[in-house]
Enzyme design. Structure first.
Site, PDB file in Angstrom:
ATOM      1  N   ASN A   7       0.872  -1.175   0.000  1.00 33.84           N
ATOM      2  CA  ASN A   7       0.000   0.000   0.000  1.00 33.84           C
ATOM      3  C   ASN A   7       0.906   1.220   0.000  1.00 33.84           C
ATOM      4  OD1 ASN A   7      -1.787   2.076   0.468  1.00 33.84           O
ATOM      5  ND2 ASN A   7      -2.692   1.200   2.298  1.00 33.84           N
ATOM      6  N   ARG A  90      -2.672  -2.255  -3.265  1.00 37.42           N
ATOM      7  CA  ARG A  90      -3.853  -1.428  -3.043  1.00 37.42           C
ATOM      8  C   ARG A  90      -3.826  -0.300  -4.061  1.00 37.42           C
ATOM      9  NH1 ARG A  90      -5.073   3.441   1.066  1.00 37.42           N
ATOM     10  NH2 ARG A  90      -7.312   3.589   0.709  1.00 37.42           N
ATOM     11  N   HIS A 179     -12.885   2.861   0.202  1.00 38.99           N
ATOM     12  CA  HIS A 179     -12.873   1.811   1.241  1.00 38.99           C
ATOM     13  C   HIS A 179     -13.565   0.538   0.765  1.00 38.99           C
ATOM     14  CE1 HIS A 179     -12.859   5.418   4.216  1.00 38.99           C
ATOM     15  NE2 HIS A 179     -11.603   4.997   4.049  1.00 38.99           N
ATOM     16  N   ARG A 239     -11.223  15.531   7.477  1.00 37.75           N
ATOM     17  CA  ARG A 239     -12.065  15.891   6.332  1.00 37.75           C
ATOM     18  C   ARG A 239     -13.442  16.345   6.802  1.00 37.75           C
ATOM     19  NH1 ARG A 239     -10.696  10.392   3.837  1.00 37.75           N
ATOM     20  NH2 ARG A 239      -8.651  10.694   2.879  1.00 37.75           N
ATOM     21  N   GLY A 331     -15.024   2.350  14.570  1.00 38.66           N
ATOM     22  CA  GLY A 331     -16.166   1.439  14.573  1.00 38.66           C
ATOM     23  C   GLY A 331     -15.974   0.238  15.475  1.00 38.66           C
ATOM     24  N   GLU A 383      -8.655  -5.703   5.114  1.00 36.17           N
ATOM     25  CA  GLU A 383      -8.466  -5.302   3.725  1.00 36.17           C
ATOM     26  C   GLU A 383      -7.277  -6.022   3.091  1.00 36.17           C
ATOM     27  OE1 GLU A 383      -9.445  -0.810   3.218  1.00 36.17           O
ATOM     28  OE2 GLU A 383      -8.856  -1.071   5.308  1.00 36.17           O
TER      29      GLU A 383
END
Length: 399
Positions: A7, A90, A179, A239, A331, A383
């Protein structure tokens, strides 16, 4: 089969070495401050860690150092680079061209270069990682796994913006979503956990420094919160998320900002850090709220409220919900955010169990009450496994 997962960011490089067949991770690490001074943090074996500080002028030197660390010295986990059978990358933005993972070729790289205007910070670094691996490990297959691919099943009425249609046909202006590997993994895990085989209605909340929500019907994404770029949607670490165009114009005029300065504010100075004035790290903001900092309290309330609005709208898009899932750093770990998001969702058949919600576990778990019609899951995302598994299937001709 060993897959080297890469990545590549603008000044960093995350990696894993994984066997996707049994999900065994041999090593994981990150190169930071590439082009500045250079740090490699490498984890392997039974929680063993090493740190190497050395000059890393470019990504090439960083990847060379990673490969050397994997095969030599204290951090060695394989005998030779030859033990690596494939490289999975990625890739952030695949536009409309890539609805799934693909073998990297000159044509794929050229198409990704055409998409750089849609992801100017990410696609160049992703491409660089692919080209360097082709150079350092000639003959090894490289696979690109796109963040946007999972969302390519959205219907046109969900991904189109109500702008002049020519903006779509000429410039590709539409919602793409991000995502995707996380939303794919978590929605698939949720489907396995549900006692329902078909027509599953799943909402995934991927909440971290970058956050997004997706609506998944029968394994396919029908809507997501992020748009043309990752700045749209939820309030995030730095953001802004959704902001009215009029507010942007007004700030530019009153502050005298040009578009570059305005985007810097929206991407790097807004969200959690902008409201709290304390940090982009929710853990610090939660501590501030507990100690009576009203701006931190406001940031926490805003985060949960905006997520909750998306959950409600996506439940409407799905005509109901069988499972609401939480993943990502926030989360999976912020029980208070899950509690606030789920408060009052009884009418949707979602009832959170406060005892289950406050128990920590690194495993997938159901935190809804026994009588809840819909389920509420906390599912750690993976991921890297999606990238490794897609790479394995494509290299072996299974897809």
């Amino acid at each position: 089969m060993l897959v080297f997962i890469l990545n590549a960011g603008s000044s960093s490089l995350k990696y894993q070495l994984m066997n996707p067949i049994n999900k065994e991770v041999l090593a994981v690490g990150i190169c930071e401050r590439i082009g500045i001074d250079g740090i490699l943090k490498h984890e392997f074996g039974d929680d063993q860690k090493i740190k190497i500080e050395t000059d890393l002028p470019t990504h090439k030197e960083a990847i060379e150092l990673v490969l050397k660390t994997l095969t030599e010295g204290e951090g060695k986990v394989i005998d030779s680079i030859d033990d690596i059978e494939a490289i999975g990358h990625r890739a952030v933005h695949g536009g409309e061209e890539f609805a799934g993972s693909v073998m990297v070729s000159d044509a794929v790289i050229n198409k990704m270069k055409e998409l750089i205007p849609l992801a100017p910070l990410h696609n160049p670094a992703n491409i660089m990682g692919m080209e360097i691996c082709q150079d350092l490990m000639p003959g090894k297959p490289n696979v690109a796994v796109f963040d946007t691919a999972f969302h390519q099943t959205m219907p046109d009425y969900a991904y189109m913006y109500p702008l002049p249609y020519e903006q779509y046909t000429k410039n590709g202006v539409r919602k793409y979503g991000f995502h995707g590997t996380s939303h794919y993994f978590v929605s698939n895990e949720a489907a396995k956990m549900l006692d329902k085989k078909h027509n599953t209605r799943i909402i995934v909340c991927h909440l971290g420094n970058g956050s997004s929500v997706s609506a998944v019907f029968d394994g396919k994404c029908i809507d997501t919160s992020m748009g043309l770029t990752p700045v749209q949607g939820l309030m995030m670490g730095t953001r802004s998320g959704d902001i009215g165009a009029g507010a942007i114009q007004y700030m530019m005029e009153t502050e005298g900002w040009n578009i570059k300065e305005m985007l810097d504010v929206l991407n790097k100075k807004s969200g959690i850090v902008g409201i709290s004035g304390k940090s982009s790290d929710l853990r610090e903001v939660l501590e501030g709220a507990e100690s009576g900092d009203d701006r931190c309290r406001l940031a926490v309330d805003m985060i949960a409220y905006i997520i909750k609005k998306y959950v409600g709208s996506f439940a409407a898009a799905l005509d109901g919900v069988d499972a609401l899932c939480f993943t990502g750093g926030i989360g999976e770990n912020a029980a208070l955010i899950r509690e606030k998001v789920c408060a009052g969702l009884d009418y949707m058949g979602l009832n959170i169990d406060p005892v289950k919600n406050n128990k920590r576990s690194g495993e997938p778990r159901d935190i809804s009450t026994n009588g809840s019609r819909g389920r509420i899951f906390v599912i750690p995302t993976n991921e890297e496994y999606v990238i490794a598994n897609d790479t394995y299937k494509i290299v072996k001709g299974l897809e």
